[in-house]
Design an enzyme around this catalytic site. Structure first.
Site, PDB file in Angstrom:
ATOM      1  N   SER A 143       0.846  -1.187   0.000  1.00  0.00           N
ATOM      2  CA  SER A 143       0.000   0.000   0.000  1.00  0.00           C
ATOM      3  C   SER A 143       0.882   1.238   0.000  1.00  0.00           C
ATOM      4  O   SER A 143       2.039   1.191   0.425  1.00  0.00           O
ATOM      5  CB  SER A 143      -0.884   0.003   1.254  1.00  0.00           C
ATOM      6  OG  SER A 143      -1.561   1.228   1.410  1.00  0.00           O
TER       7      SER A 143
ATOM      8  N   TYR B 137      -2.837  -0.292  10.620  1.00  0.00           N
ATOM      9  CA  TYR B 137      -2.786  -0.802   9.245  1.00  0.00           C
ATOM     10  C   TYR B 137      -1.478  -0.380   8.574  1.00  0.00           C
ATOM     11  O   TYR B 137      -0.795  -1.201   7.949  1.00  0.00           O
ATOM     12  CB  TYR B 137      -3.981  -0.271   8.463  1.00  0.00           C
ATOM     13  CG  TYR B 137      -4.002  -0.682   7.004  1.00  0.00           C
ATOM     14  CD1 TYR B 137      -4.397  -1.962   6.634  1.00  0.00           C
ATOM     15  CD2 TYR B 137      -3.640   0.212   5.997  1.00  0.00           C
ATOM     16  CE1 TYR B 137      -4.418  -2.354   5.302  1.00  0.00           C
ATOM     17  CE2 TYR B 137      -3.668  -0.159   4.667  1.00  0.00           C
ATOM     18  CZ  TYR B 137      -4.055  -1.445   4.324  1.00  0.00           C
ATOM     19  OH  TYR B 137      -4.071  -1.822   3.002  1.00  0.00           O
TER      20      TYR B 137
END
Length: 231
Positions: free
Chosen positions: A130, A143
């Protein structure tokens, strides 16, 4: 490596980017596509082989690696995201749950499938990361931490698996039009486009694929005096 005639194993393949990977692999001429999900009945894409897999369950990981010994491309796509502020009472428990899937799951799958990849000529591993591997936004620190750890893991795996001829590619992407970003009012990439770019990167031998503008901008900022993570 080439996708034509490849045998592809995709985690979290029942929806979103995972399903897009399965569709793209079939379109590229893969000989077989294993579509893994916690509930294999949720895999409804024609032409794939559904596999029951919870990436946090060691027994299921081992069973999948044994059953699918012909794999030449492993795509570690399964991921979870749960918002939490760092001072919330449950923040550490929330982080642990995300690390189990986003970090230890990637590690466990790669470790389990590495012998098969070697036996089948080396092959490749694609880890779905990501833009938040490099950037932390409020409420998503757990996260981001899990994806940063997975980035470091990917870089380590690349070095260690090179000797057996296995390519390791990291995919970085920002917002995609999936269930994970439902309700966010922001430009989003189409999963099909991200999957296509990632597979093109694998075929080109790329160590890293930056699938959208925000990933490219943030990565470029890391070498400047004002990196994106500085806020």
């Amino acid at each position: 490596m080439k996708l034509k005639n490849a045998v592809v194993f995709i985690t979290g393949a029942n929806r979103g980017l995972g399903r897009a990977f399965a569709e793209a692999a079939l379109a590229a001429g893969a000989a077989k596509v294993y579509a893994a999900a916690r509930d294999p009945a949720s895999v409804d894409l024609p032409g794939v082989v559904p596999i029951a897999l919870d990436v946090t369950d060691p027994a299921q990981v081992a069973a999948a690696a044994t059953r699918c010994g012909d794999v030449t491309l492993l795509i570690n796509n399964a991921g979870v995201s749960q918002a939490a502020t760092v001072l919330a009472d449950d923040a550490i428990d929330t982080a642990r749950r995300q690390f189990e899937t986003n970090f230890f799951g990637v590690w466990a799958l790669t470790q389990a499938f590495a012998p098969a990849l070697q036996a089948n000529g080396g092959g490749a591993v694609l880890n779905v990361l990501s833009v938040l591997s490099w950037l932390t936004v409020p409420g998503l620190t757990p996260y981001s931490a899990s994806k940063s750890a997975a980035w470091a893991l990917s870089n380590g795996l690349r070095g260690e698996l090179k000797a057996q001829g296995t390519q390791v590619t990291s995919l970085h992407v920002g917002y995609m039009d999936t269930d994970m970003t439902r309700g966010l009012d922001t430009p989003k990439s189409a999963p099909a486009d991200v999957a296509r770019l990632a597979l093109e990167g694998i075929e080109a031998g790329a160590f890293e694929v930056l699938a959208d503008d925000i990933s490219r901008q943030v990565k470029q900022s890391l070498s400047t005096a004002t990196p994106a993570y500085a806020g």
